[in-house]
Design a protein around this motif. Structure first.
Motif, PDB file in Angstrom:
ATOM      1  N   LYS A   1       0.827  -1.207   0.000  1.00  0.00           N
ATOM      2  CA  LYS A   1       0.000   0.000   0.000  1.00  0.00           C
ATOM      3  C   LYS A   1       0.863   1.259   0.000  1.00  0.00           C
ATOM      4  CE  LYS A   1      -4.170  -1.737   2.289  1.00  0.00           C
ATOM      5  NZ  LYS A   1      -5.037  -1.616   3.494  1.00  0.00           N
TER       6      LYS A   1
ATOM      7  N   GLY B   1     -17.892  -0.525  -6.075  1.00  0.00           N
ATOM      8  CA  GLY B   1     -17.393  -1.900  -6.013  1.00  0.00           C
ATOM      9  C   GLY B   1     -16.290  -2.108  -7.020  1.00  0.00           C
ATOM     10  N   VAL B   2     -15.499  -3.147  -6.791  1.00  0.00           N
ATOM     11  CA  VAL B   2     -14.366  -3.462  -7.663  1.00  0.00           C
ATOM     12  C   VAL B   2     -14.552  -4.860  -8.222  1.00  0.00           C
ATOM     13  CG1 VAL B   2     -11.863  -3.770  -7.788  1.00  0.00           C
ATOM     14  CG2 VAL B   2     -12.817  -1.972  -6.342  1.00  0.00           C
TER      15      VAL B   2
ATOM     16  N   ALA C   1      -7.383   3.643  -4.660  1.00  0.00           N
ATOM     17  CA  ALA C   1      -8.490   3.013  -3.944  1.00  0.00           C
ATOM     18  C   ALA C   1      -8.763   1.616  -4.482  1.00  0.00           C
ATOM     19  CB  ALA C   1      -9.744   3.882  -4.058  1.00  0.00           C
ATOM     20  N   VAL C   2      -8.693   1.449  -5.823  1.00  0.00           N
ATOM     21  CA  VAL C   2      -8.935   0.141  -6.429  1.00  0.00           C
ATOM     22  C   VAL C   2      -7.862  -0.848  -6.006  1.00  0.00           C
ATOM     23  CG1 VAL C   2      -8.941  -1.114  -8.622  1.00  0.00           C
ATOM     24  CG2 VAL C   2     -10.228   1.010  -8.400  1.00  0.00           C
TER      25      VAL C   2
ATOM     26  N   ASN D   1      -5.902  -0.735  -3.364  1.00  0.00           N
ATOM     27  CA  ASN D   1      -6.039  -1.032  -1.939  1.00  0.00           C
ATOM     28  C   ASN D   1      -7.213  -1.977  -1.678  1.00  0.00           C
ATOM     29  OD1 ASN D   1      -3.861   0.549  -1.308  1.00  0.00           O
ATOM     30  ND2 ASN D   1      -5.039   2.293  -0.589  1.00  0.00           N
ATOM     31  N   ASN D   2      -8.287  -1.799  -2.438  1.00  0.00           N
ATOM     32  CA  ASN D   2      -9.446  -2.677  -2.281  1.00  0.00           C
ATOM     33  C   ASN D   2      -9.086  -4.112  -2.644  1.00  0.00           C
ATOM     34  OD1 ASN D   2     -11.995  -4.103  -3.234  1.00  0.00           O
ATOM     35  ND2 ASN D   2     -12.886  -2.222  -2.432  1.00  0.00           N
TER      36      ASN D   2
ATOM     37  N   ASP E   1      -6.696  -5.467   0.021  1.00  0.00           N
ATOM     38  CA  ASP E   1      -7.396  -5.821   1.267  1.00  0.00           C
ATOM     39  C   ASP E   1      -8.128  -7.149   1.118  1.00  0.00           C
ATOM     40  OD1 ASP E   1      -6.527  -3.592   2.605  1.00  0.00           O
ATOM     41  OD2 ASP E   1      -8.305  -2.390   2.154  1.00  0.00           O
ATOM     42  N   LEU E   2      -8.741  -7.352  -0.052  1.00  0.00           N
ATOM     43  CA  LEU E   2      -9.465  -8.597  -0.296  1.00  0.00           C
ATOM     44  C   LEU E   2      -8.515  -9.787  -0.258  1.00  0.00           C
ATOM     45  CD1 LEU E   2     -12.075 -10.065  -1.119  1.00  0.00           C
ATOM     46  CD2 LEU E   2     -11.475  -9.611  -3.505  1.00  0.00           C
TER      47      LEU E   2
END
Length: 414
Positions: A48, A81-82, A279-280, A282-283, A286-287
Motif C-alpha cells: 500500500k 465496487g471493484v 483506492a482500487v 487497496n481494495n 485488502d481482499l
C-alpha cells in the motif's frame, strides 16, 4: 499475583522445558498461523505504501483508461465496487479512435496510447529474450508520467527519418546489455534492427501495480508498433493529463462521458484518476490479504487442537501427581489453574516465536526482494492476544478433566 499462581507458572515453564521437542511440535500450528497472518498483513501494508509512492511519482493528475469494467459506480459517480478479475480477457479492446476521442475531450492536455507488441523473442548480443515487454507509445509519454530520461533522450513525435529507435527501462537495459546506459547499442526484433536512444530513470513500482512494470519494458514509437503488427498492436491503456491539475476528477468524468457517448454505453472500459487507482489497488489488496490471512488463521485452529490433544495426554501421564496434590489439599480450582496456565504458556510461547520469525521474514524480504513490508503493530498485538485466547480455550478441556478427577482414582493410576 498469588504464590500459588507464581508456582503454577513455574511448574508450567518447567513442564514445557522438560519436553522441549514435544512442546515445539505442539506449538508449531500456532507458530505457523501467527507467522502467516503477521507476514501477509505486513506485506499488504508495505505494498500500500509503495502504491501510494508510485502514484505520487506519476502525478496525482494522471488519468488512466483501461479495457474492461474494473469498477462499478454509484449514481453519484463514485466507486461502489471493484471487479477483481475484470479486464483479464479484454486486453486490446481499446482502439486508436478511443485515443483520438480522449485527446479531443475538453480539458485534456495530453493523451498517450500504450500498445503491447507480441512479436516473439528479442535478440541482442547473441542472446534471446522472451519475457521483455515491448510497448508502443508516443513522444508525450515522459511528460504524461512525469518520468525523466537518465541517459540519452526519448524519441521525437516524428520518427519517419529513423523509425526503429527504442528507449529502455532501467532493468531492461541491465538485463539485455549489462549496462546502465547502452546508448547506440542495437537489438533485433521482428526482423528489424532497433537503436537504443535512451534509458528511463528507475520507476518506483510495486508488485500489484495495475500497469506493466516499465522498468523491465522497451518503448518504441507507436507508429512503428502498428506497422510491425499490421495495426494489431494490443492497445491496453491510454494515459492522459488534464490542462488544469485541479480539475482532474472533472476531466476524468468528461472522458468517461465522451467514450460512453461514442459507444452508446455498450463498450466496456474504465476511466480512473490516480486517487481512484489507489483506492482500487487497496481494495484488491485488502481482499487478498483477508483471504490469505483467513486461510492462515486455520493454522491457529489446528494449533489449538494440537495443544488440547497434548495436554490431554499430559493430564493422563500425570494423573498420579494430580492425586498426590489433591490428597495434600489442592483444590479443583488450583488444579484447573495449573493445567490452564501450562496450555497458555505453550500457546503464548508459540505466538511470540511466530512474531519473532515473522519479523525476521519481513527483514529478509526487505533485504533480498523489492518488497518493503510494513509491520502493523496492531496485528502483532492482536496475534499475541489470539495466541493467549487459543491457549485458554483449548486448554480448558484437559484442565477441567484434571480438576474433576477423583483423588483416590488418581492415586490408583500408575
Amino acid at each position: 499475583m498469588s504464590s500459588v499462581s507464581r508456582g503454577n507458572i513455574k511448574m508450567a515453564i518447567a513442564s514445557v522445558q522438560s519436553t522441549k521437542w514435544r512442546s515445539l511440535f505442539t506449538m508449531l500450528g500456532i507458530i505457523i498461523g501467527v507467522v502467516s497472518v503477521v507476514t501477509v498483513v505486513s506485506i499488504g501494508e508495505g505494498i500500500k505504501h509503495q502504491v501510494s509512492g508510485q502514484i505520487n511519482e506519476l502525478g496525482r493528475d494522471l488519468i488512466t483508461v483501461r479495457p474492461g469494467k474494473l469498477v462499478n459506480r454509484g449514481s453519484a459517480g463514485g466507486i461502489s465496487g471493484v471487479n477483481v478479475f475484470a479486464g483479464a480477457s479484454s486486453t486490446g479492446s481499446l482502439s486508436q479512435q478511443d485515443v483520438a476521442r480522449v485527446r479531443g475531450t475538453k480539458g485534456v492536455k495530453l493523451a498517450v496510447p500504450l500498445g503491447l507488441v507480441n512479436g516473439g523473442a528479442l535478440k541482442a548480443g547473441g542472446q534471446s529474450f522472451n519475457s521483455v515487454p515491448v510497448i508502443g507509445a508516443t513522444a508525450d509519454l515522459p511528460s504524461v508520467i512525469n518520468q525523466s530520461i537518465s541517459n540519452g533522450g526519448f524519441f521525437a513525435a516524428d520518427t519517419s527519418a529513423q523509425p526503429y529507435v527504442a528507449v529502455l527501462g532501467a532493468n531492461a537495459a541491465q538485463a539485455i546489455f549489462h549496462q546502465s546506459a547502452p546508448l547506440g547499442r542495437t537489438f533485433q526484433y521482428m526482423g528489424q534492427t532497433f537503436f537504443v536512444q535512451g534509458v528511463f530513470k528507475q520507476f518506483d513500482t510495486n508488485p500489484l501495480s495495475l500497469s506493466t512494470d516499465f522498468n523491465t519494458a522497451i518503448f518504441i514509437p507507436f507508429q512503428t508498433a502498428q506497422s510491425l503488427t499490421n495495426n494489431n498492436a494490443q492497445l491496453y491503456e491510454i494515459l492522459a493529463k488534464p490542462t488544469d491539475p485541479q480539475k482532474t476528477d472533472a476531466v476524468a468524468s468528461s472522458v468517461t462521458n465522451t467514450l460512453e457517448s461514442a459507444y452508446q454505453n455498450q463498450q466496456q472500459f474504465t476511466v480512473l484518476s490516480q486517487d481512484e487507482s489507489l483506492a482500487v489497488t487497496n481494495n484488491i489488496l485488502d481482499l487478498l490479504t483477508r483471504l490469505i490471512a483467513g486461510i492462515a488463521a486455520i493454522s491457529l485452529l489446528v494449533g489449538g487442537i494440537g495443544i488440547m490433544d497434548v495436554m490431554l495426554v499430559s493430564v493422563t501421564e500425570r494423573m498420579h501427581e494430580i492425586g498426590i496434590r489433591k490428597a495434600l489439599g489442592a483444590t479443583n480450582h488450583q488444579i484447573l489453574s495449573q493445567f490452564l496456565i501450562e496450555s497458555t504458556v505453550l500457546s503464548l510461547t508459540g505466538g511470540l516465536i511466530g512474531i519473532v520469525v515473522s519479523l525476521l521474514i519481513d527483514y529478509g524480504l526487505r533485504v533480498f526482494t523489492s518488497l518493503t513490508p510494513a509491520v502493523n503493530w496492531q496485528i502483532v498485538v492482536i496475534a499475541t492476544f489470539v495466541s493467549l485466547a487459543v491457549g485458554i480455550l483449548f486448554g480448558s478441556v484437559p484442565a477441567l478433566k484434571a480438576a474433576r478427577k477423583d483423588p483416590i482414582d488418581a492415586l490408583r493410576n500408575e
